[in-house]
Design an enzyme around this catalytic site. Structure first.
Site, short mmCIF file in Angstrom:
data_model
loop_
_atom_site.label_atom_id
_atom_site.label_comp_id
_atom_site.label_asym_id
_atom_site.label_seq_id
_atom_site.Cartn_x
_atom_site.Cartn_y
_atom_site.Cartn_z
N ASP A 179 15.74 26.18 1.51
CA ASP A 179 17.19 26.02 1.42
C ASP A 179 17.60 25.37 0.11
O ASP A 179 18.66 25.70 -0.44
CB ASP A 179 17.70 25.19 2.60
N GLU A 208 17.51 19.26 1.14
CA GLU A 208 17.67 20.71 1.03
C GLU A 208 19.05 21.11 0.54
O GLU A 208 19.35 22.29 0.38
CB GLU A 208 17.38 21.38 2.38
N HIS A 247 11.38 38.25 9.04
CA HIS A 247 10.41 38.05 10.12
C HIS A 247 9.08 38.71 9.82
O HIS A 247 8.01 38.20 10.14
CB HIS A 247 10.97 38.61 11.43
N CYS A 300 8.02 20.43 2.52
CA CYS A 300 7.71 21.20 3.73
C CYS A 300 8.17 22.64 3.63
O CYS A 300 8.12 23.37 4.61
CB CYS A 300 8.32 20.53 4.97
#
Length: 965
Positions: A852, A828, A592, A899
């Site tokens: 991922d 992914e 985060h 993305c």
């Protein structure tokens, strides 16, 4: 935590066999909505592995780990069989505690049943209980235990007679909140009774809230009118609860060791009163298991004890002074040992040393679980006041030499040159027990509860203020999540339970936080360590209020912040006018703090290791957020080069911002669309302002995570329309609901999995609730109208999953009639890239999620504190999968976007263009710079970058080779 409730109990059940009883248990769990019907097979499979009979007529049937996917939610059902059922191991069962637990929560139930197992009449009472309330009371409430610990000892008291010692012992019990003034008054009127060996006894039952035994000893033994005085025992009696303490006192006198108590310290006194022989040898081991001595590690400890050639006993140094057989599972579990507490093993006779060494080794090895030293525990271990702890990892590091390159992980792009400010975590020094607090903070459990409540309220006010001034939507969102954590009733109840046990508000709160954080880290998946970091960030905020401790104040000049790790609220407080960069010793590019650094436009490098913390304030640093490295106290030559590059970057940023509305094109005119990744529709207008040519990834789960239940059709339509309106005709690529793994929904519980990131998530989870998926698709199509909508499904592994989801879209589109719709998938999972030709024949587009895809291709957890720097999307294996995807799509005339984070990596942009990617979707703030990067390359140079990258063997080799071009 599982809680037994009267409505969970079924009395007067009958069964002719254990199989029939087990079937009834499965049916009860299914009827309660806890499990699928097939969970019956799991119960039988578990019994085939070994009996779940515990003792005292109780069995706790539960499923196998493989059956966790059949559990809807955690719960318990109680089935009483008054006539009994003969179990397959020959035991007689009168009660089944049938458990549906997605993780290890049934172990806590087992811990709370140990008191029943030791009750000789427990089985009869269970069989004869005639009400659900009585059954729950029998199981849930362990019998009271008399208290005897360091807090009830008053050693070396300057007394002149046995009466003063008796009064001192009574006063100590009052200080320990075991008795009130009436008890002390009753003791003052008593004549101490001689026990022999210079020991005396007084007792009373008036004013007793908790039975206990206190001992007061004099500074030195003395003789009184009625004999030698070595100490006075004071007993707070209550029913028969104190009887076990008196029996141990009698054993002490029988052993003739009473006289030795007068000069003994607390450890020695407790050892003797625990039943530990003075002739026994002892050894200590600190328990490192994250969830303490629950059933699994306890079982291995018991096995180790049974393998020894002589009996081994064990007690908990921080608990009641009672030594138990280390070969008894129920006794060992009943100790209730938690992480960080000390087990004291004792054995007597030949071979004792070897036996004790084996027990200590078993504990240090983790008792079958992966454990970490206490020094890895962060704040939890700062809070302990162990002055003999080993030097920290930071202290053991060699200082970084001048002009040294310190490799790390790129987390947020940009370049910074500035002196450092090293922010070290403050030390929260507080007593464990409430009785040891300063006078103004002392008080009973209710007083501690009020202190915590006031601190929670102040912490909420702090967070509201931070949310109001937060720069960037991601910051406010994560801080809002922190505010919700403060209101978590389970955290509150866990803390209150600790206070009821006599802990200070500080210790109880941090114990609750640390336990919850370790549950995230250990039981679920390592990526959830990021959620654990948020929990600890919240915990530190409240602890700071309780302890009156404030974080260090940064200087009022430009600086690069250096810290071990940084919480989201710390990032939110950063003054972006002063902070030039961020360097952390721990963390990964997906934490985060890294996400927020990117949102705020602060260059960041993470995972530099403990050597980063050896830097001194004002050491100059060059921090490269693009390459993921820092140069400590750079040479003049290197600094000059960095200054030139920094000026060039600032010039490029100004030019990029001025040209942000131009189309994304290479210098020779090849069109590459540059779109924005959004986590919230509220940011769509900002994306347009930054020059985004559309939204390449709308993470729709934000809408589902913001509501206590699944948002209805109208709510979703309103949210999506806001994005379409802001885009004003630009395309919107919406990813359907992608939850599971590290993004659970409270109203859509998913059974715990050994590896959630290889389990139910993305489209495979959405297809288990087609009604939810259909509502979302209907909302997207309705909101779009005739505006360009691109729907993509996450975590697709092959064409079959795509077809199932596409069928819903086709049916709804015929009904609604949206005009400009394309349907694609995210690439992914490696299987999707390998099967791209079959997918390309049916989809309208691909969007490659490089985060991922990299994780699954390299088998590296991208949040792993040690390996995250190796989870590099420029690894040639990942690039080959991207190339395969692009080639397959273009062969069918379909377009491909990227993305993931790789799309904004300055080194990766020409490689991706060279591989043929048609669209790059990046964070909003990166849109202008990515467009500028495109204008600086041609198709020929892009192909050269791609060919060079594909020819390398490692990601580092790729980056090194690209630097030379």
């Amino acid at each position: 935590m599982l809680t037994l409730q009267p409505q969970d109990a079924a009395l007067d059940c009958q069964a002719d066999s254990w199989q029939e009883a087990l079937d009834q248990a499965a049916a009860s769990l299914h009827e309660a909505g806890l499990v699928e019907a097939d969970y019956r097979d799991a119960l039988h499979a578990r019994e085939a592995q070994g009996s779940t009979f515990l003792g005292s007529g109780i069995g706790i049937p539960h499923g196998t780990p493989e059956s966790r996917g059949q559990i809807h939610r955690t719960g318990v059902r109680l089935l009483q069989f008054p006539s009994g059922v003969t179990w397959h191991d020959g035991n007689r069962v009168f009660l089944l505690v049938a458990i549906a637990a997605a993780s290890d929560e049934h172990l806590e139930v087992l811990r709370r049943l140990t008191h029943v197992l030791d009750d000789e009449g427990g089985a009869e009472r269970i069989a004869n209980t005639d009400s659900a309330e009585a059954m729950v009371a029998l199981l849930a409430k362990p019998p009271a235990k008399a208290r005897l610990d360091a807090g009830t000892l008053c050693l070396g008291f300057p007394a002149r007679d046995r009466f003063e010692l008796a009064l001192a012992a009574a006063a100590r019990l009052r200080q320990a909140d075991c008795v009130d003034a009436r008890f002390v008054a009753a003791i003052t009127e008593q004549e101490p009774v001689a026990l022999g060996q210079g020991l005396w006894l007084v007792s009373a039952s008036l004013g007793v809230s908790q039975p206990a035994l206190a001992l007061a000893t004099p500074e030195r033994s003395f003789s009184g009118p009625k004999g030698v005085v070595n100490g006075v025992f004071c007993v707070a009696t209550q029913g028969d609860v104190h009887r076990a303490l008196l029996e141990r006192l009698a054993d002490l006198l029988d052993s003739g060791e009473g006289e030795a108590l007068v000069d003994a310290d607390a450890d020695h006194v407790l050892a003797r009163l625990s039943g530990e022989s003075s002739r026994a040898e002892t050894a200590r081991a600190t328990l490192l298991n994250a969830h303490g001595l629950h059933a699994r590690p306890a079982k291995l400890l018991v096995q180790a004890a049974r393998e020894q050639s002589l009996p081994v006993r064990v007690r908990l140094m921080e608990g009641a002074a009672e030594t138990v057989s280390a070969a008894s599972l129920t006794k060992v579990i009943g100790l209730g040992a938690r992480r960080g507490q000390t087990l004291i093993f004792s054995a007597e006779g030949e071979g004792a040393q070897a036996a004790l060494a084996a027990m200590v080794a078993a504990v240090k090895a983790g008792l079958g679980e992966s454990v970490r030293p206490l020094a890895d525990g962060g704040l939890a271990d700062h809070a302990s006041r162990d002055k003999t702890a080993a030097p920290t990892e930071e202290a053991a590091q060699e200082p970084v030499a001048d002009d040294t390159v310190l490799p790390a992980t790129a987390a947020s792009p940009g370049l910074a040159i500035a002196p450092v400010f090293v922010m070290r975590a403050p030390s929260f020094d507080y007593p464990e027990r409430a009785r040891d607090l300063t006078p103004e903070k002392q008080g009973d459990a209710e007083c501690q509860r009020e202190r915590l409540g006031a601190s929670l309220s102040e912490a909420r006010d702090q967070l509201r203020a931070l949310i109001g001034t937060a720069k960037g939507g991601d910051v406010a969102e994560i801080l809002s999540m922190h505010a919700e954590m403060l209101d978590d009733p389970e955290l509150h109840e866990a803390a209150f339970e600790g206070m009821r046990d006599g802990l200070s508000a500080e210790a109880a709160w941090w114990q609750a936080i640390d336990t919850a954080a370790r549950a995230q880290e250990v039981l679920a998946d390592r990526l959830l360590a990021e959620r654990a970091a948020d929990l600890r960030d919240v915990g530190r905020r409240v602890l700071g209020v309780l302890c009156g401790v404030k974080m260090p104040t940064p200087p009022q000049r430009p600086y690069i912040l250096v810290t071990d790790d940084i919480g989201p609220s710390d990032v939110a407080r950063l003054d972006t006018a002063q902070v030039r960069g961020l360097l952390t010793a721990r963390g990964g590019a997906t934490s985060h703090s890294a996400i927020l650094a990117r949102a705020l436009g602060i260059p960041a490098v993470v995972g530099a290791g403990p050597r980063a913390l050896t830097l001194a304030n004002d050491d100059e640093l060059i921090l490269d957020g693009d390459l993921g490295r820092v140069i400590v106290r750079p040479s003049a030559e290197r600094r000059d080069r960095a200054e030139l590059r920094l000026k060039e970057l600032e010039r490029l940023r100004r030019e990029a911002h001025g040209s942000r509305f131009e189309e994304g094109r290479t210098a020779d005119g090849r069109r590459v669309e540059v779109a924005a990744n959004l986590g919230n529709t509220a940011h769509a207008a900002d994306a347009v302002e930054q020059g985004a040519e559309g939204v390449g990834l709308l993470r729709t789960e934000f809408l589902f995570m913001a509501h206590p239940e699944a948002p209805d059709l109208e709510t979703q339509i309103g949210e999506y329309q806001r994005a379409f309106d802001a885009l004003d005709g630009r395309p919107l690529v919406a990813r359907t609901l992608d939850v599971g793994g590290d993004k659970p929904l409270p109203y859509w519980p998913v059974a715990a999995e050994d590896n959630p990131f290889l389990g139910l998530r993305g489209i495979r989870l959405a297809l288990t609730r087609p009604d939810v998926l259909e509502t979302q698709l209907r909302a997207l199509l309705t909101a779009a109208g005739d505006r360009p909508l691109r729907i993509m499904f996450p975590m697709v592994k092959d064409v079959d999953e795509y077809r199932q989801a596409r069928a819903i879209v086709d049916r709804l589109q015929q009904e609604i009639g949206a005009a400009d719709v394309q349907v694609g998938v995210m690439i992914e999972i490696p299987s999707a890239a390998l099967l791209a030709p079959s997918l390309a024949a049916e989809v309208d587009f691909f969007s490659i999620g490089t985060n991922d895809l990299t994780q699954y291709t390299l088998a590296i957890d991208r949040g792993h504190p040690e390996l995250s720097s190796q989870a590099d999307g420029l690894h040639p294996a990942v690039l080959r999968l991207i190339q395969m995807t692009v080639d397959a799509a273009h062969a069918e005339g379909k377009w491909v976007g990227v993305c993931g984070e790789l799309g904004s990596d300055a080194a990766a942009v020409p490689v991706l263009v060279g591989l043929g990617v048609d669209e790059l979707s990046v964070s909003v703030r990166q849109v202008p710079m990515v467009k500028a990067r495109l204008r600086g390359i041609t198709q020929a140079t892009a192909r050269l970058h791609a060919e060079t990258a594909l020819a390398q063997a490692t990601s580092q080799a790729v980056r090194d080779a690209l630097e030379t071009l």
